[in-house]
Design a protein around this motif. Structure first.
Motif, short mmCIF file in Angstrom:
data_model
loop_
_atom_site.label_atom_id
_atom_site.label_comp_id
_atom_site.label_asym_id
_atom_site.label_seq_id
_atom_site.Cartn_x
_atom_site.Cartn_y
_atom_site.Cartn_z
N THR A 50 9.93 -2.67 -30.84
CA THR A 50 8.89 -2.65 -31.87
C THR A 50 9.30 -1.84 -33.10
N GLY A 51 10.24 -0.92 -32.95
CA GLY A 51 10.71 -0.13 -34.08
C GLY A 51 9.82 1.03 -34.45
N PHE A 52 8.84 1.36 -33.63
CA PHE A 52 7.94 2.48 -33.91
C PHE A 52 8.47 3.77 -33.31
N TYR A 53 8.36 4.85 -34.08
CA TYR A 53 8.66 6.18 -33.57
C TYR A 53 7.42 6.72 -32.88
N LEU A 54 7.61 7.44 -31.79
CA LEU A 54 6.52 8.15 -31.15
C LEU A 54 6.21 9.38 -31.99
N ALA A 55 4.94 9.61 -32.27
CA ALA A 55 4.55 10.76 -33.10
C ALA A 55 3.28 11.38 -32.55
N MET A 56 3.07 12.66 -32.89
CA MET A 56 1.85 13.37 -32.51
C MET A 56 1.30 14.05 -33.75
N ASN A 57 0.00 13.83 -34.03
CA ASN A 57 -0.59 14.47 -35.22
C ASN A 57 -1.10 15.87 -34.88
N ARG A 58 -1.67 16.53 -35.85
CA ARG A 58 -2.10 17.92 -35.67
C ARG A 58 -3.20 18.08 -34.63
N ARG A 59 -3.95 17.02 -34.36
CA ARG A 59 -5.00 17.07 -33.36
C ARG A 59 -4.51 16.72 -31.96
N GLY A 60 -3.22 16.40 -31.85
CA GLY A 60 -2.63 16.11 -30.55
C GLY A 60 -2.73 14.65 -30.15
N ARG A 61 -3.08 13.77 -31.09
CA ARG A 61 -3.17 12.34 -30.78
C ARG A 61 -1.80 11.69 -30.92
N LEU A 62 -1.42 10.88 -29.92
CA LEU A 62 -0.15 10.17 -29.94
C LEU A 62 -0.33 8.84 -30.64
N TYR A 63 0.67 8.46 -31.44
CA TYR A 63 0.62 7.19 -32.15
C TYR A 63 2.05 6.76 -32.48
N GLY A 64 2.19 5.51 -32.84
CA GLY A 64 3.48 4.99 -33.26
C GLY A 64 3.52 4.86 -34.77
N THR A 65 4.64 5.20 -35.38
CA THR A 65 4.78 5.11 -36.83
C THR A 65 6.16 4.55 -37.17
N ARG A 66 6.21 3.78 -38.25
CA ARG A 66 7.48 3.21 -38.69
C ARG A 66 8.32 4.24 -39.45
N GLU A 67 7.65 5.23 -40.04
CA GLU A 67 8.32 6.25 -40.84
C GLU A 67 8.64 7.47 -39.99
N TYR A 68 9.87 7.91 -40.02
CA TYR A 68 10.27 9.12 -39.30
C TYR A 68 9.78 10.34 -40.10
N SER A 69 9.12 11.27 -39.42
CA SER A 69 8.61 12.49 -40.08
C SER A 69 8.68 13.65 -39.09
N THR A 70 8.17 14.80 -39.51
CA THR A 70 8.17 15.96 -38.62
C THR A 70 7.26 15.75 -37.41
N ASN A 71 6.28 14.83 -37.52
CA ASN A 71 5.41 14.53 -36.38
C ASN A 71 6.17 13.83 -35.26
N CYS A 72 7.36 13.33 -35.55
CA CYS A 72 8.14 12.56 -34.58
C CYS A 72 9.13 13.41 -33.79
N LYS A 73 9.15 14.70 -34.01
CA LYS A 73 10.10 15.57 -33.31
C LYS A 73 9.45 16.21 -32.09
N PHE A 74 10.15 16.08 -30.96
CA PHE A 74 9.65 16.63 -29.70
C PHE A 74 10.73 17.50 -29.07
N MET A 75 10.29 18.61 -28.47
CA MET A 75 11.21 19.46 -27.72
C MET A 75 11.31 18.89 -26.31
N GLU A 76 12.53 18.58 -25.90
CA GLU A 76 12.76 18.02 -24.57
C GLU A 76 13.21 19.14 -23.64
N ARG A 77 12.56 19.21 -22.50
CA ARG A 77 12.90 20.26 -21.53
C ARG A 77 12.98 19.65 -20.14
N ILE A 78 14.02 19.99 -19.41
CA ILE A 78 14.15 19.55 -18.03
C ILE A 78 13.49 20.61 -17.16
N GLU A 79 12.48 20.18 -16.43
CA GLU A 79 11.72 21.11 -15.59
C GLU A 79 12.42 21.31 -14.24
#
Length: 186
Positions: free
Chosen positions: A107-136
């Motif tokens: 689909t070409g959408f980036y996973l993003a999270m807004n300031r309220r914590g809602r997940l959505y897909g966006t075509r534009e890469y922004s700071t909302n699209c950055k996630f810290m990955e951690r192996i538990e």
């Protein structure tokens, strides 16, 4: 009480530097001062993982709630139980060490999270699209928003028991809904 193993190793290496074998070569100096006045752990050098930047992996993110992360053609984020759904294939790209961007391949959408914590897909890469990955400790990965926090706490990518995305402010690292297995695409 006998000295700890690190102190013994430090003393042995210091004695080696002063022995008849000669001094340490200039590029292999021990990473601690010769007087050993500070602890060994505080003198360690940080490792460099710059070779991991730009790494790209194609995976399916399988939640511990038994759903695959799915970003649909409209940008809607949800879970699906279909193991071979093409919209569940994501590209996990390392932006910098420990930080990733997740993009749906078809689909070409980036996973993003807004300031309220809602997940959505966006075509534009922004700071909302950055996630810290951690192996538990249990082998699962968690993905927390790099940019946004809720009352000082991290907000995580999570799918509830029905496959719906959970609000980021209601997630914790310990919740099973935030744990994902990155499964190889075959």
């Amino acid at each position: 009480m006998p000295p700890g193993p690190w102190l013994c190793l430090a003393l042995l290496l210091a004695a080696r530097a002063q022995s008849s074998w000669g001094p340490w070569p200039s590029r292999a100096q021990p990473p601690w001062p010769s007087d050993l006045s500070i602890s060994i752990s505080s003198a360690r050098h940080a490792r460099s993982y710059h070779h991991l930047e730009g790494d790209v992996r194609w995976r399916r993110l399988y939640s511990s709630t038994h759903f695959f992360l799915h970003i649909g053609p409209s940008g809607r984020v949800e879970g699906t139980r279909q193991p071979h759904c093409p919209n569940s294939i994501v590209e996990i790209r390392s932006v910098r060490v420990g930080v990733v961007a997740i993009k749906a391949v078809y689909t070409g959408f980036y996973l993003a999270m807004n300031r309220r914590g809602r997940l959505y897909g966006t075509r534009e890469y922004s700071t909302n699209c950055k996630f810290m990955e951690r192996i538990e400790e249990n082998g699962y990965n968690t993905y927390a928003s790099l940019h946004w926090r809720h009352e000082g706490r991290q907000m995580f990518l999570a799918l509830d028991g029905r496959g719906a995305p959970r609000q980021g402010g209601r997630t914790r690292r310990q919740h099973l809904s935030t744990h994902f297995l990155p499964i190889l695409v075959s």
